[in-house]
Design an enzyme around this catalytic site. Structure first.
Site, mmCIF file in Angstrom:
data_model
loop_
_atom_site.group_PDB
_atom_site.id
_atom_site.type_symbol
_atom_site.label_atom_id
_atom_site.label_comp_id
_atom_site.label_asym_id
_atom_site.label_seq_id
_atom_site.Cartn_x
_atom_site.Cartn_y
_atom_site.Cartn_z
ATOM 1 N N CYS A 1 0.833 -1.212 0.000
ATOM 2 C CA CYS A 1 0.000 0.000 0.000
ATOM 3 C C CYS A 1 0.871 1.268 0.000
ATOM 4 O O CYS A 1 1.574 1.522 0.982
ATOM 5 C CB CYS A 1 -0.899 -0.050 1.236
ATOM 6 S SG CYS A 1 -1.706 1.478 1.665
ATOM 7 N N CYS B 1 0.173 3.585 2.927
ATOM 8 C CA CYS B 1 0.712 3.024 4.178
ATOM 9 C C CYS B 1 2.199 3.301 4.269
ATOM 10 O O CYS B 1 2.706 3.689 5.331
ATOM 11 C CB CYS B 1 0.461 1.518 4.240
ATOM 12 S SG CYS B 1 -1.281 1.056 4.144
#
Length: 107
Positions: A30, A33
């Site tokens: 991600c 993230c």
């Protein structure tokens, strides 16, 4: 930050019976993230009364589904085993946004 391996909601709730916890759901792939991860040590330092738990969403898909975590990175605050609030969406989050959210739960 404590990394949580594969777990169930029941096991996690037993761990969070007393105290204040921040569940940080993310995944290695991600990009949003990866953007917030370098800021996490500073965020933890600013909120020492909270225990931060890193949860890999891909490793814990059932848990994420049970908690309605569909976007990452996501943050869920628990106090003494009860959910207090969440910052859950699929958008990139800045250090300032996360800290503003967590400030709502400081005493």
């Amino acid at each position: 930050m404590e990394k949580v391996g594969k777990t169930t909601l029941s096991q996690l709730e037993q761990k969070m019976v007393t105290g204040q916890y921040v569940l940080f759901f993310s995944a290695d792939w991600c990009p949003d993230c990866r953007f917030i991860k370098p800021f996490m040590p500073a965020i933890e330092e600013d909120f020492p009364q909270m225990t931060f738990l890193a949860i890999d969403r891909d490793e814990n898909m059932d848990l994420a589904r049970e908690l309605d975590i569909f976007g990452i990175p996501s943050f869920v605050v628990y106090q003494d085993g009860k959910e207090q609030g969440r910052f859950v969406n699929k958008d990139r989050k800045t250090k300032e946004e996360v800290e503003k959210f967590l400030t709502n739960f400081t005493k």
